[in-house]
Design a protein around this motif. Sequence first.
Motif, PDB file in Angstrom:
ATOM      1  N   GLY A  98       8.457   0.082  -1.173  1.00 29.20           N
ATOM      2  CA  GLY A  98       7.491   0.746  -0.299  1.00 29.20           C
ATOM      3  C   GLY A  98       7.746   2.237  -0.195  1.00 29.20           C
ATOM      4  O   GLY A  98       6.806   3.036  -0.161  1.00 29.20           O
ATOM      5  N   TYR A  99       9.026   2.643  -0.155  1.00 37.46           N
ATOM      6  CA  TYR A  99       9.355   4.070  -0.122  1.00 37.46           C
ATOM      7  C   TYR A  99       8.880   4.763  -1.401  1.00 37.46           C
ATOM      8  O   TYR A  99       8.361   5.885  -1.360  1.00 37.46           O
ATOM      9  N   LEU A 100       9.070   4.106  -2.538  1.00 38.50           N
ATOM     10  CA  LEU A 100       8.646   4.687  -3.815  1.00 38.50           C
ATOM     11  C   LEU A 100       7.123   4.758  -3.913  1.00 38.50           C
ATOM     12  O   LEU A 100       6.573   5.693  -4.495  1.00 38.50           O
ATOM     13  N   GLU A 101       6.442   3.781  -3.330  1.00 41.14           N
ATOM     14  CA  GLU A 101       4.982   3.838  -3.284  1.00 41.14           C
ATOM     15  C   GLU A 101       4.525   4.980  -2.379  1.00 41.14           C
ATOM     16  O   GLU A 101       3.587   5.715  -2.712  1.00 41.14           O
ATOM     17  N   ALA A 102       5.187   5.127  -1.225  1.00 41.75           N
ATOM     18  CA  ALA A 102       4.816   6.206  -0.300  1.00 41.75           C
ATOM     19  C   ALA A 102       5.009   7.566  -0.930  1.00 41.75           C
ATOM     20  O   ALA A 102       4.227   8.491  -0.693  1.00 41.75           O
ATOM     21  N   ALA A 103       6.060   7.703  -1.749  1.00 36.21           N
ATOM     22  CA  ALA A 103       6.323   8.975  -2.430  1.00 36.21           C
ATOM     23  C   ALA A 103       5.473   9.130  -3.684  1.00 36.21           C
ATOM     24  O   ALA A 103       5.592  10.135  -4.387  1.00 36.21           O
ATOM     25  N   LYS A 104       4.644   8.134  -3.958  1.00 32.88           N
ATOM     26  CA  LYS A 104       3.710   8.149  -5.086  1.00 32.88           C
ATOM     27  C   LYS A 104       4.415   8.221  -6.433  1.00 32.88           C
ATOM     28  O   LYS A 104       3.898   8.777  -7.398  1.00 32.88           O
ATOM     29  N   VAL A 105       5.617   7.642  -6.473  1.00 31.89           N
ATOM     30  CA  VAL A 105       6.315   7.437  -7.742  1.00 31.89           C
ATOM     31  C   VAL A 105       5.759   6.187  -8.411  1.00 31.89           C
ATOM     32  O   VAL A 105       5.547   6.145  -9.623  1.00 31.89           O
ATOM     33  N   LEU A 106       5.506   5.160  -7.607  1.00 31.22           N
ATOM     34  CA  LEU A 106       4.922   3.915  -8.073  1.00 31.22           C
ATOM     35  C   LEU A 106       3.576   3.685  -7.406  1.00 31.22           C
ATOM     36  O   LEU A 106       3.365   4.074  -6.253  1.00 31.22           O
ATOM     37  N   TYR A 107       2.674   3.027  -8.134  1.00 27.27           N
ATOM     38  CA  TYR A 107       1.388   2.625  -7.585  1.00 27.27           C
ATOM     39  C   TYR A 107       1.294   1.102  -7.655  1.00 27.27           C
ATOM     40  O   TYR A 107       1.446   0.506  -8.722  1.00 27.27           O
TER      41      TYR A 107
END
Length: 408
Positions: A261-270
């Motif tokens: 979720g943190y990586l999604e929030a940082a837009k590293v992952l979609y």
Amino acid sequence: MAELFRRELYLERLRPFYDTDLIKVVTGMRRCGKSCLMQTVMEELRERGVGEDRITYLDLDARRYRRVRDPDTFDKAIEAAIGEDPRGSYLFVDEVQNVEGFEEVVEAWRLEGVSIFITGSNSYLLSGELATKLTGRYVELELFTLAFPEWLGMREALGEEIGPTAAEFERYLREGGMPGAVRLPNPTARSAYVADVIAQVIEKDVSRRAGKVRNAEAFRRVMTYMVSNYAAPTNFANIAEELREAQGTPVLARTVSRYAGYLEAAKVLYRCPTFDLKSRRSLHGGEKHYLADLSLYYALNTDNQVSYGPALENVVYQYLRRHGWTVSVGRVGRLEVDFIARKDQRYVYVQVSMSIVDQNVEEREFRPFSLIRDGWPRYLLTLDPLPTTRDGVTHLNIAELMASDADL
């Protein structure tokens, strides 16, 4: 200062709002080009005859604004820069999420008649206070790294010779589309640049914002695992088990989910959810994650060979999102359609494969289409040089489609 590269697709979407009182919110991963887009908008305003005294730009990541972290200092910084008569001015603020409680400040200046543009590298911008306090008073533009035609255009603007489309597309799959990396002279420099982007994301968009990453090494391993296994179905329990048994990293499935979720929030992952065609509902489980840019994979792995299956899925996913489609993984009974894309009450179904020269592969890729009973368009995207049409399915070459930048 390097000449600005104009990203016309995004400028076209922003231009109708230049002189409205809606707050223009530009989101996207760090260094995907948000600041340059803002600089381009300012350049266009100057070309329209807007005076320099009516344009204010604050980069909250810059050293001079390092102490601007609360609403009061933020408001004073704007007041000092914008002058006594704010009406009719344009305010640009980069990385506004650095200020806790920025929402009330930008709303107050909006009511003063200022046209406001803000950028941020974290989905926090579109949650919490912004969503509740500014509902109906902002418009979002999500910015992605360079698409294939933009990547070609920037290289051409830098004086590089552009080769055949197929060869350039293969290079694009290996290098990704980070705008800053394109300007660097060799693969080693480009890889170091992307590694620094990852470090900045961890420091500024994950650790600072989340504040709950107690085990930094575990987080890095989860991140590396998910980036390395992009475009594969996500199972947090399996990831936790793999990390425990293969790497000796004690981590729970719920922790893996939180880190994702943190990586999604940082837009590293979609995150791409699963959609069941029979029930017309989103499903729990089976979702996939795609990368903000393919260069992230190569920065975290020594392998520099292109794995065409996931790489092609990733660029098609980004292509669809960039053109405004809402994208899901499709389920048709026990079969999977790579993407179901929805926009303006329309659907399209998309299968992605490196090639269907092998007849068995061709039958496998066409089989899910045969189970779809509605009349919405169906596309098969491959790297084959001579696409054909079969059973109402449009077969297109991915590299040529991406180069044309035409929507489906």
